[in-house]
Each structure stands twice: as C-alpha cells, then as structure tokens.
Design a protein around this motif. Sequence first.
Motif, short mmCIF file in Angstrom:
data_model
loop_
_atom_site.label_atom_id
_atom_site.label_comp_id
_atom_site.label_asym_id
_atom_site.label_seq_id
_atom_site.Cartn_x
_atom_site.Cartn_y
_atom_site.Cartn_z
N PRO A 114 -4.61 3.33 7.18
CA PRO A 114 -5.99 3.71 6.49
C PRO A 114 -5.95 5.19 6.00
CG PRO A 114 -6.35 3.46 8.93
CD PRO A 114 -4.84 2.91 8.73
N SER A 115 -6.70 5.54 4.95
CA SER A 115 -6.52 6.73 4.48
C SER A 115 -7.54 7.55 5.21
CB SER A 115 -7.03 6.71 2.95
OG SER A 115 -5.94 6.32 2.18
N ASN A 116 -7.06 8.23 6.22
CA ASN A 116 -7.71 9.23 7.17
C ASN A 116 -6.88 10.24 7.31
OD1 ASN A 116 -9.32 10.60 9.08
ND2 ASN A 116 -10.26 8.64 9.84
N TYR A 147 0.79 -1.14 -0.03
CA TYR A 147 0.05 -0.06 -0.05
C TYR A 147 0.82 1.22 0.11
CZ TYR A 147 -4.43 2.45 1.09
OH TYR A 147 -5.53 3.52 1.01
N SER A 197 -5.41 8.76 0.19
CA SER A 197 -5.38 8.04 -1.26
C SER A 197 -6.67 7.16 -1.15
CB SER A 197 -4.06 7.07 -1.37
OG SER A 197 -4.30 6.03 -0.49
N SER A 198 -6.99 6.48 -2.37
CA SER A 198 -7.86 5.43 -2.52
C SER A 198 -7.50 4.27 -1.79
CB SER A 198 -8.66 5.06 -3.88
OG SER A 198 -8.98 6.43 -4.57
N SER A 199 -8.17 3.18 -1.71
CA SER A 199 -7.98 1.60 -1.08
C SER A 199 -6.59 1.28 -2.05
CB SER A 199 -8.97 0.91 -1.25
OG SER A 199 -9.31 0.58 -2.48
N HIS A 200 -6.07 0.28 -1.26
CA HIS A 200 -4.91 -0.44 -1.83
C HIS A 200 -5.27 -1.09 -3.14
CE1 HIS A 200 -1.78 -3.82 -1.02
NE2 HIS A 200 -1.54 -3.18 -2.24
N LEU A 201 -6.66 -1.88 -3.17
CA LEU A 201 -7.04 -2.37 -4.48
C LEU A 201 -7.21 -1.60 -5.48
CD1 LEU A 201 -8.00 -4.94 -5.82
CD2 LEU A 201 -10.01 -5.01 -4.88
N THR A 202 -7.74 -0.37 -5.26
CA THR A 202 -8.17 0.55 -6.43
C THR A 202 -7.11 1.19 -6.78
OG1 THR A 202 -10.21 1.41 -4.90
CG2 THR A 202 -9.02 2.85 -6.55
N ARG A 262 0.85 4.07 -3.43
CA ARG A 262 0.78 5.57 -2.63
C ARG A 262 1.64 6.46 -3.44
NH1 ARG A 262 -1.21 4.81 3.38
NH2 ARG A 262 -3.54 5.06 3.21
N ASP A 322 1.33 2.72 5.68
CA ASP A 322 0.45 1.88 4.96
C ASP A 322 -0.97 1.65 5.76
OD1 ASP A 322 1.51 0.75 7.07
OD2 ASP A 322 2.01 -1.18 6.12
#
Length: 387
Positions: free
Chosen positions: A249-251, A9, A339-344, A13, A247
């Motif tokens: 959460p995106s907050n 992740y 950022s968006s999620s790892h999968l995105t 990023r 790595d």
Amino acid sequence: MILHELLSYELLRVIWWALLGVLLIGFALTDGFDMGVGALLPFVGRTDVERRVAINTIGPVWEGNQVWFILGGGAIFAAWPPLYAVSFSGFYLAMFVVLAAFIVRPVAFKYRSKRDSANWRSIWDWALFASGAVPALLFGVAVGNVIQGVPFHFTEDLHTIYEGVWYMKFIGLLDPFSLLAGVVSLAMLVMHGGAWLVLKTEGTVQARARAYGAVAALVAVAGYALAGVWLAYGIEGYRIVGDYLTDGPSNPLHFEVAKTATWLTAYSARPWIAVAPALGILGGLLTFLGLRAGREVSTLLFSKLAILGVISSVGLTMFPFIMPSSSDPGSSLTVWGASSSHLTLFIMLVVTLIFMPLILVYTAWVYKVLWGKVTEADVTENSHSVY
C-alpha cells in the motif's frame, strides 16, 4: 483486464517514475530554450530589430512547449498525490513566483509591439528576461532542496506538516547548495537558448548567442561538477532500511528510512547510472565546442544531451526517493510509498500510450513547418506582426 494483471503494481510505479522524468526532461528540452532565449534577450539584442529576431525564434512555439510543464504538474497530481501535496505546499511561494513569471511571458509577447515606443518595448523585453531567468533559477533551487531533503512530516492520519514559519518557505530554500543548483540550471538553459539562437538566427544575433552560450556551457559544466563533489562530501543521503514491499500500500509511514553518509552510495549499488552524469558533462563540453566551432544542428543536439544527463542523474541517484524529509526521514516520499492506486496508474498509462504519440507527432510537425532561420529582413518586412 489481462494487461492490468500483467502490469504489476511495482512495475507501474517504476514506469510512472520514469514517465515523470520524461515529462520533466521534455519540458527542459523544449521550454528550456524558450527560457534561455528570454534570459539572453537583453544581451544578444542591442537594437529593437535584433531583439525582435530573437523573440520571433520562440514566439510561434513557446505555448506548445509550455504544455510539457502542465503535463508534468498533472502527472504529479494524479500519479503521486503526496508529492503534489508536499511540493506545492512547501514550495508555495517559489511556485507562485514561477507561475507569475509564466503569466507575464505571454503578456509581454503580445504587448511589446503594440506601441512604437523604445521605453515601452524595453519594459516588456526586461519582463521577457525575468520570465526566462527567474523560473530557470528557481527550478534548480527546488532540485537542490529536494536533494538535501525538505522539512516536512506526516501525522498518523497522513496530514502533511511543513516545518518553519511562512516566510521561510521561500527564504529557507536559498541555501548555498540550492543556489549552486539554481546557477547550474540557469546556465544550462542559457546554454540551450544560445544553441537554439545559433540554429535559428544569423549575423550579429547569432554571433552574440554563440559567445554567451559558450560561456554558459562552461559555467554549467563547472557548476555541475562542483555540485557533484559537494554531493559526495557535504550532503547526506537517504536509504530505506529493513525489509519492505515494493507492491504494498502507498503509505510513506510504512517504510523505515535512515540518513546515510552520501547519496553516491547509489553508484556502488547501481554502477550503470554513472552514464547519466557522464552524459551531462560530455554534452556540456560538446555544446561548448560546437558553439565555438559554429556548428548548428549538432550543437543543439549536444545541448539536449547535456540536459538529459543532468536531470536524469538526479532521479537515478535518488531512486527510490522522490522527496526525502530532512526533519523526519520516516516521512520521506518514495516510489514505493507515494503513488496512486494500481488501477489509477494503469488507466493513466493507457491514456498516455494513446495521446503521447499524438503530441509527439504534432510537435514534430510544428517544428518541421517552422524550420528555417529568422532574419532581420523577416521582421522588418512584417513591422506590424505580433512579435
């Protein structure tokens, strides 16, 4: 899925932070000379034929070049949703002016030659001037505001609140440092447009483009140097304090951010990034010398080098911040928290690796096909052409 697991992740990023920079630089390198030619149009073209020569150097390529702008906006929307929300909200009126200018440009291209009237064509020529000069100026103004910090904050449920009344969302952008950044942006793209016209034209138009482009190069270098001094002694920087996860959460609210004396502390932590501003200044000076000496291909390449250095210096200096908050530093957007999620990010990277080479190959083929100069004979012998 093995590749998905190998690309952490944190790494994704950073990759998408770099790709966003690549898209913005790609836009400046391509559509930048379109805007520069538009801003130069009333000055390099004194007659209708001369203006048609200038217009025909960009007429066949501007639509493809503007795709980079769309790609950049799409990347921000998909990879950095909070950045998209804050920037398109806080800079709404400025964005509206830029989009209006970009809407006027194709109309001007298509309509200016529909009537054989000097007044009619003059109106559309000034529209082309505005559609080049205004966005070039406002893009720099926006960068100047981002460097200083934008007045926004997040609520506990991550709802964005932009400070100030609605009209200050435009007037408030026009502070002295941001206006200086706007002047640097405008001068840099006028320099780039001048270098393009020197490559693509000959005779009087080329001579005027060389003269105006050389002046613009000096203004861009001087303004950029002044902005650097101002950044060192008059603009507060930002830094993340305490321990944080790269790595996680995106907050944005998970990070504690404080203001620091200057952004230039980044150069003591990462001395290698000094290469970027050095390239910006060196590229600008070499462009000036190339324009004065009458060189063509190398001058355009030096102009691109200057743009690469100037834009990358902003991102490298601010890293990991992508939009700091002046009213609530704790709400600042960073690479690690916006950022968006790892999968995105992974899916977007796969798509990019498939389609980006195709775009680059096609773009290179288009420029190869269109290689060569536009002459007065070309436009006079095709008096009923679109441009």
